[in-house]
Write a protein that holds these residues in place. Structure first.
Motif, mmCIF file in Angstrom:
data_model
loop_
_atom_site.group_PDB
_atom_site.id
_atom_site.type_symbol
_atom_site.label_atom_id
_atom_site.label_comp_id
_atom_site.label_asym_id
_atom_site.label_seq_id
_atom_site.Cartn_x
_atom_site.Cartn_y
_atom_site.Cartn_z
ATOM 1 N N SER A 179 -12.066 15.156 16.287
ATOM 2 C CA SER A 179 -12.080 13.783 15.772
ATOM 3 C C SER A 179 -13.458 13.134 15.861
ATOM 4 C CB SER A 179 -11.067 12.927 16.543
ATOM 5 O OG SER A 179 -11.472 12.767 17.893
ATOM 6 N N SER A 209 -17.720 6.966 18.705
ATOM 7 C CA SER A 209 -17.348 8.085 17.838
ATOM 8 C C SER A 209 -18.449 8.404 16.844
ATOM 9 C CB SER A 209 -16.052 7.759 17.086
ATOM 10 O OG SER A 209 -16.223 6.633 16.257
ATOM 11 N N THR A 210 -18.398 9.614 16.305
ATOM 12 C CA THR A 210 -19.348 10.072 15.301
ATOM 13 C C THR A 210 -18.581 10.774 14.186
ATOM 14 O OG1 THR A 210 -21.220 11.535 14.873
ATOM 15 C CG2 THR A 210 -19.708 12.216 16.590
ATOM 16 N N SER A 211 -19.122 10.692 12.981
ATOM 17 C CA SER A 211 -18.509 11.382 11.841
ATOM 18 C C SER A 211 -19.070 12.785 11.672
ATOM 19 C CB SER A 211 -18.733 10.571 10.558
ATOM 20 O OG SER A 211 -20.123 10.393 10.320
ATOM 21 N N THR A 212 -20.069 13.134 12.476
ATOM 22 C CA THR A 212 -20.676 14.459 12.392
ATOM 23 C C THR A 212 -19.726 15.506 12.961
ATOM 24 O OG1 THR A 212 -22.839 13.438 12.740
ATOM 25 C CG2 THR A 212 -22.718 15.825 12.949
ATOM 26 N N THR A 213 -19.461 16.572 12.222
ATOM 27 C CA THR A 213 -18.531 17.608 12.653
ATOM 28 C C THR A 213 -19.289 18.781 13.259
ATOM 29 O OG1 THR A 213 -18.537 18.813 10.538
ATOM 30 C CG2 THR A 213 -16.987 16.949 10.779
#
Length: 282
Positions: A179, A209-213
């Motif tokens: 996530s 949080s981060t959107s980097t996967t």
């Protein structure tokens, strides 16, 4: 007040446990030696107190050097394998920890979780660099935990007993790679005890949080460390500002800097008046 000699062993252990669990940073041995008097060398003390020491050491992120190693390892519940057997995820070794004497023995290889080791190792390397840059005596460990998550633990101790103060910083971060969410908790405890007994006990929960996967591993790891650094810096800054406010405004509002006459008290005159009055009375 009830005589301590009339208390049962269980009641004494409850009191002793409370003292130990609230020991200031770097002072657990002093507290331990003091409470032994309370137990009056009761044989039950040695066995009953072990659970309290185990809880204290793991909650406070006590560090230890493994035989043959220079780097310190954090003792925490996240690395607990069984009983008093703990994991050093960096060196892939398990060790037995003596909670009474805070020593490590019986070191043996412990294979990592291959499903998360690539990510865990990358995060560990980045966190190690972060801790080196930001903490004078910092130690960190990164554990593979449940459901593919990682748990980052950081501790830094500063003991200055000659100047009557000791302090500890602890931070814990649960990283969910799927996530991109990081749940953190930062704890700061400082004890100042020159001609008194004052403690700072601060605790803050943080969620970022981060959107980097993790498809881009290096970018994801960099994002984790950047978020942790930013959050911890903001927390420390807010803590510093609150104590500046406390010192410059809050404390000053508790008492007048001058009496109602707006004149400073001449203490030498007051002393002379008192002596003169005593002579007159004679």
């Amino acid at each position: 007040m009830e005589d301590l000699r009339e208390l049962s062993t269980e009641e004494k252990l409850k009191i002793v446990t409370n003292f130990l669990l609230n020991s200031p940073p770097g002072e657990i041995n002093d507290v331990f030696n003091d409470v032994r008097v309370l137990m009056a060398n009761d044989p039950a003390f040695q066995t009953g107190i072990l659970d309290a020491l185990r809880e204290y050491n793991t909650e406070q992120y006590i560090t230890v050097k493994l035989p043959g190693q220079e780097n310190e390892v954090i003792v925490s519940k996240f690395g607990q394998i069984e009983d008093d057997l703990y994991l050093d995820p960096r060196s892939h070794q398990a060790f037995r920890f003596d909670h009474m004497h805070q020593t490590a023995t019986e070191v043996e290889p412990h294979p990592p979780d291959e499903s998360t080791e690539l990510l865990r190792n990358a995060v560990d390397a980045a966190i190690t660099d972060y801790v080196t840059d930001h903490f004078q005596n910092g130690v960190s460990s990164v554990y593979s935990t449940e459901n593919g998550t990682l748990t980052i633990t950081i501790v830094d101790n500063k003991y200055n007993s000659p100047n009557f103060w000791n302090g500890r910083w602890r931070s814990t971060w649960l990283v969910n790679p799927e996530s991109g969410e990081l749940k953190g908790n930062v704890k700061v405890n400082v004890h100042y005890y020159e001609d008194g007994n004052v403690q700072l006990d601060s605790n803050k929960d943080i969620v970022v949080s981060t959107s980097t996967t993790t498809e881009n591993l290096s970018a994801a790891v960099a994002a984790y460390v950047r978020l942790i650094g930013k959050a911890e810096n903001e927390y420390q800054t807010a803590l510093n500002e609150s104590y500046i406010e406390l010192s410059e405004n809050t404390f000053k509002s508790l008492r007048r800097s001058l009496p109602l006459t707006r004149q400073k008290v001449d203490w030498d005159k007051i002393l002379n008046y008192k002596i003169g009055q005593e002579l007159a009375n004679k």
